[in-house]
Design an enzyme around this catalytic site. Structure first.
Site, PDB file in Angstrom:
ATOM      1  N   LYS A 104       0.836  -1.199   0.000  1.00 47.07           N
ATOM      2  CA  LYS A 104       0.000   0.000   0.000  1.00 47.07           C
ATOM      3  C   LYS A 104       0.871   1.250   0.000  1.00 47.07           C
ATOM      4  CE  LYS A 104      -0.644   0.086   5.037  1.00 47.07           C
ATOM      5  NZ  LYS A 104       0.150   1.305   5.290  1.00 47.07           N
TER       6      LYS A 104
ATOM      7  N   LYS B 173       0.920  -0.674   9.901  1.00 52.89           N
ATOM      8  CA  LYS B 173       2.068  -0.078   9.215  1.00 52.89           C
ATOM      9  C   LYS B 173       1.845   1.423   8.982  1.00 52.89           C
ATOM     10  CE  LYS B 173       4.332  -3.938   8.829  1.00 52.89           C
ATOM     11  NZ  LYS B 173       3.721  -4.509  10.042  1.00 52.89           N
ATOM     12  N   ASP B 174       2.969   2.126   8.756  1.00 51.43           N
ATOM     13  CA  ASP B 174       2.924   3.575   8.524  1.00 51.43           C
ATOM     14  C   ASP B 174       1.990   3.931   7.379  1.00 51.43           C
ATOM     15  OD1 ASP B 174       4.746   4.205  10.482  1.00 51.43           O
ATOM     16  OD2 ASP B 174       6.468   4.067   9.148  1.00 51.43           O
ATOM     17  N   LYS B 175       1.406   5.134   7.472  1.00 49.35           N
ATOM     18  CA  LYS B 175       0.627   5.655   6.356  1.00 49.35           C
ATOM     19  C   LYS B 175       1.545   6.301   5.321  1.00 49.35           C
ATOM     20  CE  LYS B 175      -2.912   8.968   4.980  1.00 49.35           C
ATOM     21  NZ  LYS B 175      -3.977   9.916   5.398  1.00 49.35           N
TER      22      LYS B 175
ATOM     23  N   GLN C  85       4.073   7.673  15.682  1.00 50.30           N
ATOM     24  CA  GLN C  85       2.889   6.940  15.226  1.00 50.30           C
ATOM     25  C   GLN C  85       2.051   6.442  16.392  1.00 50.30           C
ATOM     26  OE1 GLN C  85       6.130   6.436  14.420  1.00 50.30           O
ATOM     27  NE2 GLN C  85       6.312   5.233  12.546  1.00 50.30           N
TER      28      GLN C  85
END
Length: 679
Positions: free
Chosen positions: A271, A300-302, A403
């Site tokens: 993604k 997971k990170d954006k 985060q």
């Protein structure tokens, strides 16, 4: 060790909960990261330590032949998907009955029609009005429409006139509503619809025998084939309990349909610039299933390109393959599709691999006007080498990264968590809806709610992609915005979402504890410190903290003999089942919690079904397989910067970093130790 005042750090609200305390004394350098989406790539490491996007091609090829033969599924199972038992209280994202997002399942316009239809049923007279929800060619989609509508609106019944689904008021619900409260009627119909074998439902206390008899008669007449009822006395009060009969499953569920419920398909998700839960919402809507049918090992990170393992229930590999092109339009790629026998668990990973690029490198402070580019590059090369060698040798302070506290600038998630721990539900809701600066749709909807207290209008304004906000607003619209309504709104979120906020508060306290420990007790292991006695420690789901390892309190003699290293020191996450250090740090924890009004906190919020036992997190973390490379920026770089504040000089240097970290360790924190600034 270095501990700087925050004024010396880059003023970034993302770092507000990250103390400016370092383990090494090198100078570091400045630079910028995430200028391009390709500058931050995260790849999950499965339980065997392999990158999830590097599975052998033969495995995929072998599995491709099994799409139409369920007997061969076992041949395609990935060893990395073995189930693991875990102990700390984060559960899977199982959705509560009211957390179905019908806007995603039905589409926004149809959902609005349904909401309007529901409003017409609120008067006291029965009605035979019907509403068409449209036609659904896919039987899986139809099944999920039926389930979601009945769970969201238990007073409705759904009817299929293939392939169309229509809804109308359920007369049985209206009849039961004459005997019990609206909440009891709704919960009972959800219980009936879920049909969880071995489950039961208990109505509220009822000491009126005639009234109980009327309820018994109604349940026996309308649901006698599915349930059996009895009255029981508990501590002086009498209530009716309803239990599903052993053979209570509806006959229309064939053996083939039950078999489909046990289908699990694993895949690797790629993604870009999407949150994990946002990506899941898109995929669920496209497949006609619920977000809770997806399981994953970690969030997971954006702002990155990420690769992670996922397992989806009730979807065959063939069906998933058919949606690849549709997912691609949303910035998602699906690969390595294969059948497996079970879902994933949070924390079922070894860690993550990172490929980072730091651009526009420059030394701290000003560069002399007479310094040549060659001199500057030579100095930067020396600074980078020293920094990387230090972090390889000594690691970094294992702070929770930004985060953990959410990406918002106005209100950090830890403040919401503190309000929840103090059981101030109204304040927690208001903090949750504090808007960012600007007029983006999400902030506009939040601002409208705080100004008007009108949850219905705010829900109409809230973007469809904001699943948490929409779930909260639906509940606030139904239950009101008082203390009880706000508590119901929090209960409307899945447990894994609710507990995120108290965990964020505890993470903030841990970060402050780590900085205080290093500033006051230094690098030596001291009497009263907590250490882990074994290497192979059990870890909490999704956090990487030690939870069941043998915890030992360092003695005077052990301090003098230097038996333990700083890397073995653990600090507790606040909770109701942890031991605090038996030195000045123990006092610090007690005073710190008291300062926030939590001196008598039990770290349980029973009304929200939240329990925080606490656990232990290593004070230090170390990157594995750390490699770096300096290179000159090309003339094309910098022209398309997304987040950088400076234009990149054609003659500037860029640094490429590659390394692995254990789960729950943050690449941004490792990079911060290397650079001595917030990138």
């Amino acid at each position: 060790m270095q501990c700087f005042d925050k004024a010396t750090m880059k003023q970034d609200s993302d770092a507000v909960n990250i103390p400016a305390c370092f383990i090494s004394s090198h100078e570091g350098f400045l630079g910028s990261i995430k200028n391009f989406i390709e500058d931050f790539v995260v790849t999950e490491l499965d339980v065997s330590g392999e990158q999830v996007n590097a599975v052998a091609a033969t495995q995929t090829a072998d599995c491709a032949s099994s799409y139409k033969n369920s007997d061969t599924r076992a041949e395609c199972e990935n060893d990395s998907l073995v189930s693991q038992d875990t102990d700390c209280g984060v559960d899977l994202a199982l959705h509560s009955p009211e957390s179905f997002d019908l806007a995603l399942i039905l589409g926004r316009s149809v959902n609005e029609e349904l909401e309007q239809f529901v409003l017409t049923l609120r008067d006291e007279k029965p009605t035979k009005q019907e509403l068409s929800l449209g036609s659904f060619a896919d039987k899986h989609h139809r099944a999920n429409v039926h389930r979601a509508v009945r769970q969201r609106f238990p007073f409705l019944m759904t009817v299929t006139i293939q392939p169309e689904i229509r809804v109308r008021e359920d007369p049985d619900y209206r009849e039961l509503l004459q005997l019990v409260t609206e909440d009891e009627a709704g919960d009972f119909f959800r219980f009936i619809d879920a049909k969880v074998q071995g489950s039961s439902y208990t109505f509220g206390p009822d000491d009126n025998k005639e009234h109980r008899t009327a309820v018994h008669h109604f349940l026996s007449r309308r649901f006698g084939k599915l349930v059996e009822t009895k009255s029981f006395n508990d501590q002086g009060t009498t209530a009716i309990s309803v239990r599903l009969r052993e053979r209570g499953r509806p006959k229309k569920r064939s053996a083939e349909e039950r078999k489909e419920e046990d289908v699990y398909t694993a895949f690797t998700l790629r993604k870009e610039n999407l949150e994990t839960l946002e990506a899941i919402s898109y995929m669920a809507a496209a497949l006609g299933i619920l977000p809770s049918d997806f399981t994953y090992a970690g969030i997971k990170d954006k702002r990155a390109i990420t690769y992670q393992s996922m397992v989806v229930k009730k979807v065959s590999p063939q069906r998933l393959h058919e949606k690849i092109a549709e997912f691609k339009k949303r910035g998602m790629g699906v690969s390595q599709i294969r059948s497996v026998s079970e879902p994933l668990r949070l924390g079922q990973l070894q860690g993550n691999h990172f490929d980072l690029v730091v651009r526009d490198l420059r030394p701290h402070g000003t560069v002399g006007t007479h310094s040549s580019a060659a001199d500057t590059h030579a100095r930067l090369a020396a600074l980078v080498k020293e920094a990387v060698e230090n972090v390889k040798a000594r690691g970094f302070v294992n702070y929770y990264g930004p985060q953990r506290f959410g990406s918002g600038h106005s209100v950090q998630s830890d403040r919401v968590g503190l309000a929840l721990l103090k059981e101030d539900m109204v304040s927690a809701v208001h903090l949750f809806f504090t808007p960012e600066e600007g007029d983006d749709p999400q902030s506009y909807a939040k601002r409208h709610f705080l100004q008007t207290n009108n949850a219905k209008e705010s829900l109409a304004l809230m973007p469809l992609s904001k699943a948490r906000e929409r779930l909260m607003l639906r509940a606030l619209n139904r239950y009101g915005t008082g203390p009880d309504g706000c508590a119901q709104a929090w209960l409307n979120l899945p447990h894994s979402m609710r507990i995120f906020y108290p965990h964020a508060y505890c993470s903030r306290v841990w970060n402050e504890a780590a900085a205080h420990r290093l500033a006051t007790l230094g690098h030596s292991v001291r009497r009263g410190d907590l250490v882990c006695m074994q290497e192979g420690q059990n870890k909490q789901e999704d956090t990487g903290e030690t939870s069941l390892a043998q915890i030992h309190v360092v003695t005077d003699q052990e301090e003098q003999e230097g038996i333990y290293s700083l890397g073995q020191v653990l600090l507790p996450m606040p909770g109701n089942n942890v031991k605090y250090p038996e030195n000045t740090m123990g006092t610090w924890y007690r005073e710190r919690l008291a300062r926030d009004g939590l001196d008598n906190c039990r770290f349980r919020v029973n009304s929200l079904k939240l329990n925080l036992p606490g656990c232990y997190r290593p004070l230090l973390a170390s990157p594995r397989s750390l490699h770096c490379q300096l290179q000159r920026a090309t003339s094309g770089e910098g022209a398309g910067e997304v987040t950088g504040e400076r234009k990149q000089d054609r003659d500037s240097l860029a640094l490429t970093l590659n390394f692995d970290l254990d789960s729950s360790c943050y690449a941004t924190i490792c990079l911060r130790e290397i650079m001595k600034c917030d990138a």
